[in-house]
Design an enzyme around this catalytic site. Structure first.
Site, mmCIF file in Angstrom:
data_model
loop_
_atom_site.group_PDB
_atom_site.id
_atom_site.type_symbol
_atom_site.label_atom_id
_atom_site.label_comp_id
_atom_site.label_asym_id
_atom_site.label_seq_id
_atom_site.Cartn_x
_atom_site.Cartn_y
_atom_site.Cartn_z
ATOM 1 N N SER A 172 0.236 -1.222 0.213
ATOM 2 C CA SER A 172 0.092 0.029 0.251
ATOM 3 C C SER A 172 0.739 1.406 -0.245
ATOM 4 O O SER A 172 1.820 1.374 0.870
ATOM 5 C CB SER A 172 -0.779 -0.286 1.599
ATOM 6 O OG SER A 172 -1.751 1.348 1.200
ATOM 7 N N TYR B 213 -2.601 -0.982 10.769
ATOM 8 C CA TYR B 213 -2.818 -1.819 9.279
ATOM 9 C C TYR B 213 -1.693 -1.304 8.359
ATOM 10 O O TYR B 213 -0.876 -1.811 7.940
ATOM 11 C CB TYR B 213 -3.682 -1.708 8.442
ATOM 12 C CG TYR B 213 -4.019 -1.289 7.434
ATOM 13 C CD1 TYR B 213 -4.028 -2.143 6.491
ATOM 14 C CD2 TYR B 213 -3.290 0.055 6.086
ATOM 15 C CE1 TYR B 213 -3.843 -2.264 5.429
ATOM 16 C CE2 TYR B 213 -3.623 -0.224 5.271
ATOM 17 C CZ TYR B 213 -3.987 -1.968 4.578
ATOM 18 O OH TYR B 213 -3.402 -1.097 3.101
ATOM 19 N N LYS C 100 1.752 -4.221 6.766
ATOM 20 C CA LYS C 100 2.653 -3.655 4.733
ATOM 21 C C LYS C 100 3.495 -3.526 5.374
ATOM 22 O O LYS C 100 4.654 -4.031 4.370
ATOM 23 C CB LYS C 100 2.278 -2.743 4.604
ATOM 24 C CG LYS C 100 -0.009 -2.900 4.270
ATOM 25 C CD LYS C 100 -0.016 -3.937 3.687
ATOM 26 C CE LYS C 100 -1.727 -4.427 3.014
ATOM 27 N NZ LYS C 100 -1.947 -5.326 2.543
HETATM 28 C C1 UD1 Z 1 -6.913 5.439 2.871
HETATM 29 C C2 UD1 Z 1 -6.442 4.613 4.480
HETATM 30 C C3 UD1 Z 1 -5.189 3.728 3.634
HETATM 31 C C4 UD1 Z 1 -5.079 2.379 2.816
HETATM 32 C C5 UD1 Z 1 -6.472 3.728 1.858
HETATM 33 C C6 UD1 Z 1 -7.948 2.551 1.303
HETATM 34 C C7 UD1 Z 1 -6.118 6.318 5.666
HETATM 35 C C8 UD1 Z 1 -5.436 6.993 6.483
HETATM 36 N N1 UD1 Z 1 -5.378 6.180 5.017
HETATM 37 O O1 UD1 Z 1 -6.475 6.332 2.054
HETATM 38 O O2 UD1 Z 1 -3.851 3.290 4.624
HETATM 39 O O3 UD1 Z 1 -4.765 2.078 2.215
HETATM 40 O O4 UD1 Z 1 -7.638 4.049 2.284
HETATM 41 O O5 UD1 Z 1 -8.062 2.841 -0.045
HETATM 42 O O6 UD1 Z 1 -7.237 5.923 6.437
HETATM 43 N N2 UD1 Z 1 -12.621 11.375 2.807
HETATM 44 C C9 UD1 Z 1 -14.324 12.020 3.495
HETATM 45 N N3 UD1 Z 1 -15.135 11.386 3.017
HETATM 46 C C10 UD1 Z 1 -14.666 10.632 4.178
HETATM 47 C C11 UD1 Z 1 -14.532 9.611 3.492
HETATM 48 C C12 UD1 Z 1 -12.696 10.206 3.049
HETATM 49 O O7 UD1 Z 1 -14.308 13.299 3.348
HETATM 50 O O8 UD1 Z 1 -16.449 10.138 4.248
HETATM 51 C C13 UD1 Z 1 -11.943 11.649 2.169
HETATM 52 C C14 UD1 Z 1 -10.279 11.897 3.374
HETATM 53 O O9 UD1 Z 1 -10.307 13.127 3.639
HETATM 54 C C15 UD1 Z 1 -9.626 11.737 1.926
HETATM 55 C C16 UD1 Z 1 -9.886 11.046 0.663
HETATM 56 O O10 UD1 Z 1 -11.813 10.966 0.723
HETATM 57 O O11 UD1 Z 1 -9.043 12.876 2.086
HETATM 58 C C17 UD1 Z 1 -10.014 9.438 0.488
HETATM 59 O O12 UD1 Z 1 -10.089 8.709 1.561
HETATM 60 P P1 UD1 Z 1 -10.262 7.389 1.851
HETATM 61 O O13 UD1 Z 1 -10.423 7.071 0.660
HETATM 62 O O14 UD1 Z 1 -11.284 7.262 3.182
HETATM 63 O O15 UD1 Z 1 -8.370 6.544 1.691
HETATM 64 P P2 UD1 Z 1 -7.500 7.040 2.310
HETATM 65 O O16 UD1 Z 1 -7.425 7.931 3.835
HETATM 66 O O17 UD1 Z 1 -6.607 8.060 1.270
#
Ligand code: UD1
Length: 351
Positions: free
Chosen positions: A124, A149, A153
């Site tokens: 990841s 998690y 990795k």
């Molecule tokens: C997350 C994990 C990462 C993992 C990946 C799998 C964290 C810090 N990182 O990445 O280790 O490998 O998922 O896909 O958790 N967001 C919103 N609203 C929501 C959900 C997300 O605004 O309800 C935003 C988040 O702030 C972020 C973006 O969407 O900026 C992507 O979020 P997400 O899909 O959870 O992925 P990551 O955090 O990048």
């Protein structure tokens, strides 16, 4: 090649199974359905035009894993099996270290016993930690993840590197995924998170089908063009093809272990993604801006030159295709996969 796909019923695993079959490889899925529905196997059979071999096994069980490797006689293993929810890993660290590491140890031990020397591992982008330069280059060290998690990795990458040093005939590709989204173009395979989705795209998809009221955007005060975070979203079918490219490249690898980023190489903001999703659905969806989520980085994406130069692979599907495919999957399967496999019935008849 004959490929044992550990965790092959999961989101990325199932798409990779189809990509392998499409390239003429032979596949055996090993999965315990702890985070996947058995009915995924029906969908795979439907799309492949024939049943896909299945070994139902808990890969942390070393003896059972050895039996599975003995029976399936693979030329190579693709290892997707593991727990993957960041927040849950903070609450249940022991389960994460135990499951993710033990499954890897069982597979490596069985591979050694049966002389299997080709492995592709699901890593990841989280291994880059908080300080790597953007775009993230594979050469960056030291690896350091911010959650249990992510640390599983980092640890597994370290284990595989040491195992590769001890046996120079091994060939292991470490695939560092950025943000996998999308679904199979047929609308028959997709992401089916259990409970409240942790990730952005499955959450928006559930808002679109009315399972959730509104998206919460975690912060719009970042130092980015529209104030929301930038991530590197990659279509799961591109990702699946990246696994096939890595598998087929193993033989040509000059060193036992090599890491590859699998991403699109570009950053997309939460707002851009949300707007694209609304366009795919054809109506506005509800969203509200709330505070930042602890641990989120403002912006990162992949340096994709190594995968292009060495694997001959790059992501080709853009944002519109990603969200259109998610919407096709989610609207046709609003509650995800069926609970039962075709021809099977619950043990208990409802009153
Ligand atoms: C997350 C994990 C990462 C993992 C990946 C799998 C964290 C810090 N990182 O990445 O280790 O490998 O998922 O896909 O958790 N967001 C919103 N609203 C929501 C959900 C997300 O605004 O309800 C935003 C988040 O702030 C972020 C973006 O969407 O900026 C992507 O979020 P997400 O899909 O959870 O992925 P990551 O955090 O990048």
């Amino acid at each position: 090649m004959r490929v044992l796909v550990a965790g092959g019923a999961g989101y990325i695993g199932s798409h990779t199974v189809l990509a392998l079959l499409a390239r003429g490889h032979d596949v055996v899925v090993a999965d315990d359905f702890s985070n996947a529905r058995p009915s995924v196997m029906d969908r795979l059979a439907e799309l492949a035009g024939r049943p896909v071999a299945l070994e139902e096994v808990d890969l942390t069980d070393e003896a059972r894993t050895e039996e599975v490797v003995a029976r399936s006689e693979p030329d190579a293993v693709i290892h997707f099996a593991g727990l993957k929810a960041v927040g849950e890993s903070v609450r249940e660290p022991l389960a994460y270290y135990r499951t993710n590491l033990d499954a890897t140890f069982s597979l490596l031990t069985a591979m050694r016993t049966h002389d299997v020397r080709r492995l592709v591992f699901s890593s990841s982008a989280t291994v880059y930690g908080d300080h790597a330069p953007v775009p993230y280059p594979e050469s960056y060290e030291p690896l350091a993840a911010a959650s249990p998690y992510g640390r599983t990795k980092v640890m597994i990458e370290q284990v595989l590197t040491d195992v590769g040093l001890a046996d120079p005939d091994l060939r292991i590709a470490l695939l560092r995924y950025f943000n996998p989204v999308g679904a199979h173009a047929s609308g028959r395979l997709g992401e089916d998170p259990q409970g409240v989705p942790n990730n952005l795209v499955p959450y928006v998809a559930q808002v679109a089908v009315g399972r959730r009221d509104r998206l919460q955007i975690y912060g719009d005060d970042y130092d980015t063009p529209d104030g929301t975070c930038l991530r590197d979203y990659i279509h799961v079918e591109d990702l699946a093809e990246g696994h096939v490219a890595a598998l087929e490249h193993l033989e040509a690898m000059a060193t036992p272990v090599r890491a590859f980023n699998l991403g699109s190489g570009r950053g997309t903001s939460v707002r851009e993604l949300f707007d694209a999703f609304c366009a795919a659905v054809g109506r506005p969806l509800e969203a509200e801006v709330v505070g930042r989520r602890p641990g989120d980085l403002p912006a990162y994406w992949a340096d994709v030159t190594r995968a292009a130069d060495e694997l001959g692979w790059r992501a080709t599907r853009g944002l519109e295709e990603m969200v259109a495919d998610v919407w096709r999957w989610q609207s046709a399967n609003p509650d995800g996969y069926p609970r039962e496999r075709a021809g099977q019935h619950p043990d208990v008849t409802p009153a």
